[in-house]
Design a protein around this motif. Structure first.
Motif, mmCIF file in Angstrom:
data_model
loop_
_atom_site.group_PDB
_atom_site.id
_atom_site.type_symbol
_atom_site.label_atom_id
_atom_site.label_comp_id
_atom_site.label_asym_id
_atom_site.label_seq_id
_atom_site.Cartn_x
_atom_site.Cartn_y
_atom_site.Cartn_z
ATOM 1 N N GLN A 1 2.178 1.630 -3.244
ATOM 2 C CA GLN A 1 1.253 2.037 -4.181
ATOM 3 C C GLN A 1 0.821 3.431 -4.201
ATOM 4 O O GLN A 1 0.634 4.340 -5.082
ATOM 5 C CB GLN A 1 0.184 1.140 -4.142
ATOM 6 C CG GLN A 1 -0.698 1.078 -5.446
ATOM 7 C CD GLN A 1 -0.085 0.220 -6.481
ATOM 8 O OE1 GLN A 1 0.806 -0.858 -5.936
ATOM 9 N NE2 GLN A 1 -0.082 0.284 -7.658
ATOM 10 N N PHE A 2 0.563 3.915 -2.891
ATOM 11 C CA PHE A 2 0.055 5.200 -2.583
ATOM 12 C C PHE A 2 0.840 6.066 -1.912
ATOM 13 O O PHE A 2 0.332 6.982 -1.114
ATOM 14 C CB PHE A 2 -1.332 4.980 -2.063
ATOM 15 C CG PHE A 2 -2.454 4.095 -2.757
ATOM 16 C CD1 PHE A 2 -2.973 4.502 -3.750
ATOM 17 C CD2 PHE A 2 -2.492 2.604 -2.102
ATOM 18 C CE1 PHE A 2 -3.840 3.670 -4.493
ATOM 19 C CE2 PHE A 2 -3.484 2.046 -2.889
ATOM 20 C CZ PHE A 2 -4.077 2.293 -3.994
ATOM 21 N N SER A 3 2.079 6.231 -2.349
ATOM 22 C CA SER A 3 2.998 7.033 -1.406
ATOM 23 C C SER A 3 2.729 8.441 -1.430
ATOM 24 O O SER A 3 2.989 9.103 -0.554
ATOM 25 C CB SER A 3 4.473 6.954 -1.930
ATOM 26 O OG SER A 3 4.562 7.096 -3.216
ATOM 27 N N ASP A 4 2.190 8.967 -2.638
ATOM 28 C CA ASP A 4 2.003 10.458 -2.771
ATOM 29 C C ASP A 4 0.484 10.743 -2.196
ATOM 30 O O ASP A 4 0.263 11.840 -2.070
ATOM 31 C CB ASP A 4 2.145 10.725 -4.125
ATOM 32 C CG ASP A 4 1.166 10.064 -5.129
ATOM 33 O OD1 ASP A 4 0.490 9.048 -4.623
ATOM 34 O OD2 ASP A 4 1.165 10.338 -6.429
ATOM 35 N N ASN A 5 -0.157 9.776 -1.637
ATOM 36 C CA ASN A 5 -1.691 10.097 -0.886
ATOM 37 C C ASN A 5 -1.197 10.386 0.214
ATOM 38 O O ASN A 5 -1.290 9.147 1.219
ATOM 39 C CB ASN A 5 -2.606 8.751 -1.317
ATOM 40 C CG ASN A 5 -3.799 9.397 -0.931
ATOM 41 O OD1 ASN A 5 -3.983 10.180 0.008
ATOM 42 N ND2 ASN A 5 -4.955 8.965 -1.304
ATOM 43 N N GLU A 6 -1.107 11.288 1.066
ATOM 44 C CA GLU A 6 -0.793 11.466 2.380
ATOM 45 C C GLU A 6 -1.927 10.755 3.584
ATOM 46 O O GLU A 6 -1.536 10.273 4.145
ATOM 47 C CB GLU A 6 -0.692 13.172 2.720
ATOM 48 C CG GLU A 6 0.016 13.387 3.944
ATOM 49 C CD GLU A 6 0.386 14.842 4.205
ATOM 50 O OE1 GLU A 6 0.900 15.400 3.399
ATOM 51 O OE2 GLU A 6 -0.392 15.302 5.260
ATOM 52 N N ALA B 1 -3.844 8.593 2.644
ATOM 53 C CA ALA B 1 -3.902 7.110 2.647
ATOM 54 C C ALA B 1 -2.724 6.887 3.393
ATOM 55 O O ALA B 1 -2.879 5.577 4.213
ATOM 56 C CB ALA B 1 -3.959 6.494 1.201
ATOM 57 N N MET B 2 -1.747 7.214 3.427
ATOM 58 C CA MET B 2 -0.376 6.782 4.161
ATOM 59 C C MET B 2 -0.888 7.020 5.587
ATOM 60 O O MET B 2 -0.578 6.288 6.410
ATOM 61 C CB MET B 2 0.511 7.832 3.813
ATOM 62 C CG MET B 2 1.429 7.552 2.436
ATOM 63 S SD MET B 2 1.842 5.753 2.135
ATOM 64 C CE MET B 2 0.544 5.030 1.420
ATOM 65 N N LEU C 1 0.828 -1.078 0.044
ATOM 66 C CA LEU C 1 0.082 -0.059 -0.090
ATOM 67 C C LEU C 1 0.949 1.271 0.125
ATOM 68 O O LEU C 1 0.572 2.338 -0.634
ATOM 69 C CB LEU C 1 -0.864 -0.103 1.227
ATOM 70 C CG LEU C 1 -2.030 -0.840 1.259
ATOM 71 C CD1 LEU C 1 -2.637 -1.013 2.424
ATOM 72 C CD2 LEU C 1 -3.116 -0.451 0.113
ATOM 73 N N SER C 2 1.886 1.202 0.893
ATOM 74 C CA SER C 2 2.958 2.412 0.914
ATOM 75 C C SER C 2 3.412 2.420 -0.445
ATOM 76 O O SER C 2 3.793 3.474 -0.694
ATOM 77 C CB SER C 2 3.798 2.150 2.000
ATOM 78 O OG SER C 2 3.255 1.487 3.149
ATOM 79 N N ARG D 1 9.946 1.448 -5.521
ATOM 80 C CA ARG D 1 9.058 1.831 -6.486
ATOM 81 C C ARG D 1 9.303 0.473 -7.349
ATOM 82 O O ARG D 1 9.921 -0.558 -7.353
ATOM 83 C CB ARG D 1 9.598 2.833 -7.379
ATOM 84 C CG ARG D 1 9.808 4.090 -6.385
ATOM 85 C CD ARG D 1 10.274 5.178 -7.052
ATOM 86 N NE ARG D 1 10.458 6.413 -6.223
ATOM 87 C CZ ARG D 1 11.668 6.614 -5.758
ATOM 88 N NH1 ARG D 1 12.556 6.032 -6.122
ATOM 89 N NH2 ARG D 1 11.791 7.807 -5.037
#
Lengths: 628, 317
Positions: free
Chosen positions: A77-82, A84-85, A74-75, A179
């Motif tokens: 995949q969605f690293s730029d989604n604060e 979500a993180m 998840l981290s 990545r």
């Protein structure tokens, strides 16, 4: 003298000594077996217990690893989604009760070009709330922290060595994120509170003094019974301080990720350490002291020993009683023997009913008693008989001495004196003299043998001499007649040497006959001396009708005649030297010619005594001095 | 006012005057409490600073502040700092003009420890080497530059875990601290796996006492008194090691530093060794030698650590 131990005590002690050695050997053997068994069991049991504890920890670690790993994609995949993180980290805490905080640290400028620090974080607060926030700044530079750097550099998940965070001991599991193109993105980490872990591991105590230690890769104690050492000391500190390189080597082996058992023996500690690794690189060890391990075996050994001591004591008392009872007849027999030795020959000898050595001793003692009794009875009879004999001998001696003239009158100018000292109660020597008309008859004789037979013969000789001489015969006739008379019926073969003579007191002519007697010593008036060897005749009583020859000698006034028996010349001192004729002649020469016969004889007797000293007299001594 | 009241009043005023006569000073060492700073603790506890009329407060990095002393002294938050010559020279670049008023250690404690055997500088080529994020390892960096080594520096906050984990090939350590931490972590360190800068051309003395030029101009006598008491403190450590260690442990325990007496005793002994001047072996607190200073400045200029030369006179009192 120090009183020695009784026979019973000695025997009992000796038996107990042997038994004690056997007991001790048996107890030692049992002790060795139980100690060995205890040690092996302890190793086995503690190893099993220890491995179970490690498995418990492993289980928890694996759970934390799974929870964290599960959120990694998840981290990535969605690293730029604060938002979500922040959800990811919040959910990670919720998913595992062991996790007290977690974070996803992204690499510097890894997500956004202008953002160096980006670290969504979730913290479980003491009130149970979960605080989520984005952290990361110059003050909180996670990029240089171990939990971030180590998995990044290693390229694989990593369990950190524990550290303190606000007085809470935590350890972190961190996993690198990548990545799609495989480049490094950041690290996701979960922190676990180690307090429960240290509590759990410290509860693993198979023995009172045993304890468990847990150490990180850097050797720091994560868990230790002495809480002051936690994160302050390492497993090497104590050994390094003591300069114990051997211990350092052993600990290095212990920390090398292998399982094993270390026997440790150092100041204040004897025991063993069961150790083994955890999959995260930590090392656990269970420390047990031999004192604990052997406490049961020691208790058993102590009890066995006490029982053995009690048993030996009872055995000793019992043995001593039995031996005393068995030895009682010996004591009684000893008392009996003592009584017998004290003359109580009718003392009671205790009965022995058994047919053994004691009976043999009893019979021997009884036989001894009767033998001594019989001997004593005989001895008494003999003693009584001897006493009577001695008494009779004394009477005989008195009679014999009384038979000899003991009155020495002057015959004209002639001074005659004589003595007889028998060697025994009665003797075989004789002397006699009497005046018949103007003739002074005299005789000195020595009967062969000694004691009573000689005494009887002497009595006969003396009375026969007197009887025959009074009939007016010459000395040789007197001796001839005596010889003939003695030879008749002389079955005992006895004989007598005799010097018989007569001196006319007016003319001083001496007639004499020497029947095998010693020469006489003549001391002239001027003091000169000479032995007069008369014609050699045989002793009287040997051959009947032996032709004895007489002689005559005209003597001068002032002459001294010394007639003696061989008791004088053969008087012996302790060196077996004889008094001898030379010494006798010497004495006569040295004596005063004016001395009376009695003085002369007394002097001579003293001289002989001085010579023989205490040597017992072995022959009758008879001396007659006739001074004209 | 009777006579007794007058005497009492004078006594109170005298006491107040004495107390107020004590000059307040704040010292900031480079790190958390440890035996590296034993001399200052001992001087404070034995009253040597008080004897010199100084009321000293010690503020530790990581305890009282997260910022290092070199960053705080410029703004006057602290009066005196302990620092290294390189740090002090570099601080000038940011306008903080500090001056060395007392040099404590006479050589460097800097070392590099590797997992592998180190056979000359080339052994480090291509290696990843850990260093403190906060600096102090510049000597090692200069050494690598001078030897044209391709080294990847990994900055870390503190400790030895990065090295122990195997994440880096080698690490920079101080002979009096991390070296012993490492020893306590792994039991022994083969000498062949280490490079010691002490005694080499890079043997630049480290811990020294620094104040700003302004502070020195304003309070020259106070600085003198401070230095006298500090020297006395270190001398006391040399003469009374166990008692000094007791004092160190008090400071350590007060803020809960995770350490042990054995580690601190090793550190104190090594610090005392480092007080000795390499040439004479004497403990005379000599200032940094001129030649070493010139080499250092020239190296820092060449490597752009500093942009302008700093004269020896400006740097050393």
């Amino acid at each position: 003298m120090k009183p020695s131990m009784s026979f019973a005590k000695r025997l009992a002690l000796s038996l107990i000594g042997t038994t004690a050695i056997l007991f001790l050997a048996a107890i030692s053997a049992v002790g060795i077996v139980s100690y060995t068994f205890a040690y092996k069991s302890a190793i086995k049991e503690t190893s099993a217990l220890f491995e179970n504890s490690l498995l418990e920890i492993e289980k928890m670690l694996t759970y934390v690893e799974s929870s964290t790993d599960g959120n990694a994609w998840l981290s990535e995949q969605f690293s730029d989604n604060e938002a979500a993180m922040l959800d990811v980290v919040g959910n990670l805490i919720k998913s595992d009760t062991n996790i007290v905080s977690c974070a996803i640290g992204f690499d510097a400028y890894g997500v956004w070009e202008n953002t160096m620090f980006y670290c969504p974080t979730a913290i479980l607060e003491p009130d149970g709330n979960i605080l989520v926030e984005v952290k990361g700044s110059e003050d909180y530079d996670y990029l240089t922290m171990d939990w971030f750097q180590i998995p990044k550099l290693l390229g694989k998940p990593y369990w950190s060595d524990p550290s303190y965070d606000n007085d809470r001991l935590i350890a972190s599991y961190s996993r690198p994120l990548y990545r799609h193109d495989g480049s490094f993105l950041g690290v996701i980490k979960a922190d676990i509170d180690l307090d429960w872990l240290t509590d759990m591991i410290q509860s693993v105590r198979p023995y009172d003094n045993s304890y468990t230690i847990l150490a990180g890769r850097n050797g720091s104690y994560i868990s230790h019974i002495d809480s002051r050492k936690i994160m302050s000391e390492t497993v090497f500190t104590e050994s390094l301080e003591a300069g114990d390189t051997k211990a350092v080597k052993a600990i290095q082996h212990m920390m090398s990720g292998q399982k094993g058992i270390l026997k440790a023996r150092r100041k204040g500690f004897k025991g063993f350490i069961v150790y083994g690794p955890l999959s995260n690189g930590w090392t656990g060890a269970l420390v047990c002291t031999l004192k604990d391990v052997f406490s049961r075996a020691k208790r058993m050994s102590t009890i066995s020993f006490l029982i053995a001591v009690m048993g030996l004591l009872l055995l000793y008392l019992n043995d001593r009683k039995i031996i005393e009872r068995q030895a009682q007849p010996i004591t009684e027999l000893a008392y009996s023997a003592l009584n017998i030795s004290q003359g109580k020959f009718k003392a009671r000898i205790p009965e022995v009913k058994s047919e053994d050595e004691l009976r043999h001793l009893h019979d021997s003692l009884r036989y001894l008693e009767s033998s001594i009794d019989q001997y004593i009875t005989e001895l008494r009879t003999t003693t009584a008989s001897n006493e009577r004999y001695e008494s009779e001998l004394n009477v005989a001696s008195t009679i014999q001495m009384q038979m000899l003239p003991n009155n020495f009158p002057k015959f004209g100018d002639i001074d005659l004196y004589a003595t007889l000292h028998p060697a025994k109660e009665v003797g075989g020597d004789l002397y006699d003299f009497f005046l018949e008309g103007r003739e002074l008859y005299f005789a000195v004789g020595d009967v062969s043998g000694k004691g009573v037979p000689a005494a009887l013969y002497m009595a006969i000789t003396r009375s026969s001499f007197r009887f025959i001489a009074k009939m007016g015969f010459s000395p040789e006739s007197i001796v001839s007649r005596l010889n003939d008379a003695f030879c008749d019926g002389n079955d005992s073969g006895m004989f007598v040497t005799l010097f018989a003579g007569s001196i006319n007191i007016d003319t001083l002519e001496m007639k004499f006959c020497n029947a095998g007697h010693n020469p006489i010593l003549i001391v002239n008036p001027d003091g000169s001396t000479r032995y007069f060897h008369a014609k050699p005749n045989l002793a009287a009583g040997l051959f009947k009708e032996f032709p004895y020859q007489g002689e005559s000698l005209q003597l001068e006034k002032g002459t001294r005649l010394l007639i003696y028996t061989d008791g004088v010349s053969e008087a012996e001192n302790q060196s077996k030297e004889l008094y001898g004729e030379d010494r006798l002649e010497q004495f006569a020469q040295n004596s005063n010619p004016q001395d009376s016969s009695e003085e002369f004889i007394n002097g001579l007797t003293a001289s002989i005594k001085a010579f023989t000293l205490n040597n017992p007299q072995n022959d009758d001594i008879t001396i007659m001095s006739i001074k004209l | 006012m009777n006579r007794n009241t007058t005497i009492l009043l004078f006594a109170v005023l005298a006491a107040f005057a004495t107390a107020s006569a004590q000059d307040k000073m704040t010292l900031m060492p480079t790190w958390m409490p440890q035996a590296q700073f034993a001399g200052y603790y001992v001087a404070l506890e034995k009253g040597f600073y008080a004897d010199e009329g100084i009321d000293l407060t010690i503020e530790h990095m990581g305890v009282n502040s997260s910022k290092p002393g070199i960053e705080r002294i410029g703004s006057g938050e602290v009066d005196v700092i302990i620092s290294h010559p390189i740090q002090a020279l570099m601080a000038r670049e940011y306008g903080t003009k500090v001056k060395n008023v007392l040099q404590i250690t006479q050589n460097t404690g800097m070392m590099i420890v590797s997992h592998q055997k180190l056979d000359g500088p080339q052994s480090l080529n291509g290696q990843t080497i850990g260093r403190w994020k906060s600096g102090f390892s510049e000597i090692c960096e200069l050494y690598c530059l001078a030897n044209n080594l391709d080294v990847k520096w990994i900055p870390f906050l503190n400790g030895i875990n990065l090295f122990i984990s195997g994440a880096i090939d080698a690490t920079v350590v101080m002979s009096y601290n991390e070296y012993y931490l490492l020893l306590e972590a792994i039991g022994d360190i083969p000498e062949e796996n280490t490079i010691k800068f002490s005694g080499s051309g890079y043997d630049i003395p480290e811990d020294g006492v620094y104040v700003t030029e302004d502070y020195l101009k304003k309070y020259p006598d106070r600085v003198d008194r401070f230095c006298r008491a500090t020297v006395k403190g270190w001398q006391y450590c040399i003469d009374h090691r166990e008692e000094s260690l007791d004092i160190v442990m008090q400071y350590v325990n007060r803020v809960g530093v995770r350490t042990n007496r054995f580690h601190q005793s090793l550190m104190l002994n090594e610090m005392i060794n480092m007080l000795r001047t390499p040439l004479t072996g004497a403990t005379d607190y000599s200032p940094i030698p001129r030649d070493k200073y010139d080499i250092l400045v020239s190296m820092l200029l060449q490597t752009n650590y500093i942009s302008e030369p700093v004269s020896y006179k400006d740097f050393v009192r």
